[in-house]
Design a protein around this motif. Structure first.
Motif, PDB file in Angstrom:
ATOM      1  N   HIS A   9     -12.822   6.179  -2.915  1.00  0.00           N
ATOM      2  CA  HIS A   9     -12.617   6.710  -3.680  1.00  0.00           C
ATOM      3  C   HIS A   9     -13.847   7.683  -4.310  1.00  0.00           C
ATOM      4  N   THR A  57      -4.313  -0.565 -10.102  1.00  0.00           N
ATOM      5  CA  THR A  57      -3.160   1.026 -10.458  1.00  0.00           C
ATOM      6  C   THR A  57      -1.411   0.673 -10.182  1.00  0.00           C
ATOM      7  N   THR A  58      -1.755  -0.557  -9.078  1.00  0.00           N
ATOM      8  CA  THR A  58      -0.746  -0.621  -7.935  1.00  0.00           C
ATOM      9  C   THR A  58       0.333  -1.779  -8.295  1.00  0.00           C
ATOM     10  N   THR A 106      -0.889   7.033  -3.428  1.00  0.00           N
ATOM     11  CA  THR A 106      -1.418   6.187  -5.424  1.00  0.00           C
ATOM     12  C   THR A 106      -2.449   7.257  -5.720  1.00  0.00           C
ATOM     13  N   SER A 107      -3.156   8.063  -4.664  1.00  0.00           N
ATOM     14  CA  SER A 107      -4.555   8.707  -4.711  1.00  0.00           C
ATOM     15  C   SER A 107      -4.083   9.992  -4.585  1.00  0.00           C
ATOM     16  N   GLU A 109     -13.039  10.850  -6.953  1.00  0.00           N
ATOM     17  CA  GLU A 109     -11.698  10.326  -8.001  1.00  0.00           C
ATOM     18  C   GLU A 109     -12.614   9.343  -9.465  1.00  0.00           C
ATOM     19  N   HIS A 140     -10.808   7.716   3.368  1.00  0.00           N
ATOM     20  CA  HIS A 140     -10.996   6.635   4.150  1.00  0.00           C
ATOM     21  C   HIS A 140     -13.083   6.327   4.352  1.00  0.00           C
ATOM     22  N   ALA A 174      -8.103  -2.854  -6.123  1.00  0.00           N
ATOM     23  CA  ALA A 174      -8.078  -3.909  -5.381  1.00  0.00           C
ATOM     24  C   ALA A 174      -7.344  -3.082  -3.744  1.00  0.00           C
ATOM     25  N   THR A 175      -8.286  -3.146  -3.357  1.00  0.00           N
ATOM     26  CA  THR A 175      -8.644  -2.131  -1.861  1.00  0.00           C
ATOM     27  C   THR A 175      -8.010  -3.710  -0.400  1.00  0.00           C
ATOM     28  N   PHE A 229       1.360  -1.055  -0.039  1.00  0.00           N
ATOM     29  CA  PHE A 229      -0.198   0.286  -0.329  1.00  0.00           C
ATOM     30  C   PHE A 229       0.990   1.216   0.067  1.00  0.00           C
ATOM     31  N   SER A 270      -9.010  -5.088 -11.341  1.00  0.00           N
ATOM     32  CA  SER A 270      -8.753  -3.569 -12.355  1.00  0.00           C
ATOM     33  C   SER A 270      -7.545  -2.703 -10.487  1.00  0.00           C
ATOM     34  N   TYR A 292     -13.046  -3.215  -9.527  1.00  0.00           N
ATOM     35  CA  TYR A 292     -12.449  -2.143  -9.235  1.00  0.00           C
ATOM     36  C   TYR A 292     -11.575  -1.219  -7.822  1.00  0.00           C
ATOM     37  N   LYS A 321     -12.623  10.263 -13.435  1.00  0.00           N
ATOM     38  CA  LYS A 321     -12.006   9.355 -14.355  1.00  0.00           C
ATOM     39  C   LYS A 321     -12.540   8.347 -15.404  1.00  0.00           C
TER      40      LYS A 321
HETATM   41  P1  TMP Z   1      -7.857   2.233  -0.154  1.00  0.00           P
HETATM   42  O1  TMP Z   1      -9.139   2.114  -0.570  1.00  0.00           O
HETATM   43  O2  TMP Z   1      -7.218   1.146   1.057  1.00  0.00           O
HETATM   44  O3  TMP Z   1      -6.920   3.428  -0.292  1.00  0.00           O
HETATM   45  O4  TMP Z   1      -6.917   1.684  -1.531  1.00  0.00           O
HETATM   46  C1  TMP Z   1      -6.944   1.959  -2.816  1.00  0.00           C
HETATM   47  C2  TMP Z   1      -6.154   1.212  -3.930  1.00  0.00           C
HETATM   48  O5  TMP Z   1      -7.103   1.339  -5.098  1.00  0.00           O
HETATM   49  C3  TMP Z   1      -4.591   1.508  -4.486  1.00  0.00           C
HETATM   50  O6  TMP Z   1      -4.376  -0.577  -4.751  1.00  0.00           O
HETATM   51  C4  TMP Z   1      -4.704   2.065  -5.563  1.00  0.00           C
HETATM   52  C5  TMP Z   1      -5.965   1.274  -5.744  1.00  0.00           C
HETATM   53  N1  TMP Z   1      -6.879   2.907  -7.002  1.00  0.00           N
HETATM   54  C6  TMP Z   1      -7.290   1.936  -7.953  1.00  0.00           C
HETATM   55  O7  TMP Z   1      -6.778   1.386  -8.599  1.00  0.00           O
HETATM   56  N2  TMP Z   1      -7.621   3.029  -8.711  1.00  0.00           N
HETATM   57  C7  TMP Z   1      -8.044   4.599  -8.229  1.00  0.00           C
HETATM   58  O8  TMP Z   1      -8.502   5.457  -9.805  1.00  0.00           O
HETATM   59  C8  TMP Z   1      -7.713   5.145  -7.086  1.00  0.00           C
HETATM   60  C9  TMP Z   1      -8.169   6.124  -6.576  1.00  0.00           C
HETATM   61  C10 TMP Z   1      -7.520   3.509  -6.355  1.00  0.00           C
END
Ligand code: TMP
Ligand code: SAH
Ligand code: ZN
Length: 405
Positions: free
Chosen positions: A376, A339-340, A73-74, A379, A244, A315-316, A69, A337, A313, A383
């Motif tokens: 998110h 982005t990391t 990335t955001s 955002e 969050h 992988a949180t 993590f 999907s 969408y 997008k």
């Molecule tokens: P979080 O919810 O724990 O902050 O995790 C964020 C995850 O979401 C991280 O793996 C990146 C991913 N992510 C995307 O794939 N696309 C996006 O537009 C955003 C904002 C996050």
């Protein structure tokens, strides 16, 4: 029977999520048969009001050089932390202040202090994210914060005017060692500013996906006041945050040193109205979680029966609780999907849904995207206008399961 991590009273689970993998334990197929699982159970202490996990995996299993993590990335998180730096600045004395951050990750917050040439130090045990912080000029100590860490910092740097922490205090089960460390570290008038997902939002939104291995505490003003009170400290102010899916930032200081804002009394009353100090609230929460699970599974099953494609969408960490608790397997969700880079090409923990690079999301678009990154949402919606234009539909499950029109 377990003992409350804060006050030691006996505590029982109000909800069990069953056997769970690590929320950030993305893995390759070779590691499937070695995957780690633990019992995810959550309880409420009626003595000190702390909602907490009854078991947590060892910290080195969660936070290490491969911790995937990366805070930056955001884009909106980056903006959020720029504001946090400004807000914290108001508590700093004019003369050469020193700021320490616990869980500084890739430097998303401290970089603003580094840029301004201010004395700062991040404490970050996960070597990969810590390296990213150092590359940005953020001074970072590779360690888990606890009492001994604080002692070392004071020896080498003197006391801190502010200690900051975001989305990390709730990760640390040895609260008393951390509180003693903060007490050692802070100057007499120093403040501790920390924020974490807020229990009130979790209850109101039925966002049960905040419950996973890393989140051992679900804080409220009630429980935070009690816990720091045991260390001669008090809440001097608190500020709700949008991050969050709903967080709370608390300002903590030595008792009697700073004035206490009127907001503190107001939030106490609000929490009583919400029933955060009442065990029945948690029994009802459990029922809503079970209902949410049933609806999501039914919806996805119906969609797949029509032969439509669904992808996840983002992988949180939160998605690990949802996929495992609801039994969402690759026959329902063909991939997620994200982005990391370090998550891509791996499988999601427990449910083993393939994680694919974001670039593949649009080629071709799926019929439905299940919004695991609901925190998110603004955002992502901004997008992904072309997904909706191409006829794609969003599925959300917080605050309730629905297909967005
Ligand atoms: P979080 O919810 O724990 O902050 O995790 C964020 C995850 O979401 C991280 O793996 C990146 C991913 N992510 C995307 O794939 N696309 C996006 O537009 C955003 C904002 C996050
Ligand atoms: N503050 C960032 C990162 C939150 S993720 C943000 O809000 O986006 C939690 C971070 O805390 C991880 O980078 C993890 O490695 C770190 N962490 C976990 N336990 C810790 C401890 N005991 N002391 C300091 N950092 C810790
Ligand atoms: Zn307790």
């Amino acid at each position: 029977m377990k003992a409350c991590l804060i006050c030691g009273s006996p505590i029982e689970a109000f909800q069990s999520f069953g056997s769970m993998p690590l929320a950030n334990g993305f893995l390759t197929a070779e590691d499937f048969d070695r995957e780690y699982f633990f019992d995810l159970r959550v309880g409420f202490c009626s003595k000190c009001s702390m909602v907490q996990l009854l078991e947590q995996p060892p910290r080195e299993k969660m936070f290490h050089d491969q911790y995937p993590f990366f805070s930056s990335t955001s884009r909106l998180q980056a903006i959020h932390f720029e504001r946090f730096a400004e807000d914290a600045g108001r508590y700093l004395p004019p003369d050469d202040p020193f700021v320490v951050e616990i869980g500084s990750n890739d430097g998303i917050l401290l970089r603003h202090f580094a840029k301004a040439g201010r004395r700062h130090l991040g404490v970050e045990p996960s070597a990969g994210v810590a390296a990213a912080a150092r590359e940005r000029g953020v001074r970072t100590m590779p360690a888990f914060f606890e009492k001994d860490t604080a002692r070392r910092i004071v020896e080498e740097n003197g006391r801190a005017d502010a200690v900051l922490a975001a989305n990390v205090l709730c990760h640390i089960p040895y609260f008393h060692s951390v509180a003693e460390g903060i007490d050692l570290l802070l100057s007499h008038r120093g403040v501790f500013l920390f924020e974490d997902p807020y229990l009130g939002d979790i209850i109101e939104k039925t966002s049960y996906d905040q419950i996973y291995d890393e989140h051992v505490f679900f804080f409220s003003l009630h429980s935070v006041q009690h816990a720091f009170g045991l260390h001669g400290m008090e809440v001097i102010d608190l500020w709700p945050q949008k991050t969050h899916g709903g967080s709370m930032r608390y300002g903590i200081a030595r008792r009697g040193v700073h004035p206490v804002s009127d907001a503190v009394r107001a939030w106490f009353n609000k929490e009583k109205e919400l029933g955060l100090d009442n065990p029945e609230t948690y029994a009802r929460f459990r029922e809503r979680c079970e209902e949410s699970r049933r609806r999501l599974k039914e919806l996805l099953t119906a969609i797949r029966r029509e032969g439509r494609r669904v992808v996840g969408y983002a992988a949180t960490s939160k998605s690990t609780t949802v996929t495992n608790y609801c039994g969402l397997t690759p026959d329902l969700i063909e991939g997620i999907s994200d982005t990391t880079p370090v998550k891509q090409g791996k499988y999601s923990p427990g449910a083993h849904i393939p994680v694919f690079p974001y670039e593949k999301f649009s080629s071709p678009y799926p019929d439905y995207a299940l919004l695991f990154g609901w925190n998110h949402k603004d955002e992502i919606m901004a997008k992904e206008e072309s997904f909706a234009k191409a006829g794609g539909k969003w599925i959300v499950y917080v605050p309730r399961v629905e297909v967005l029109a």
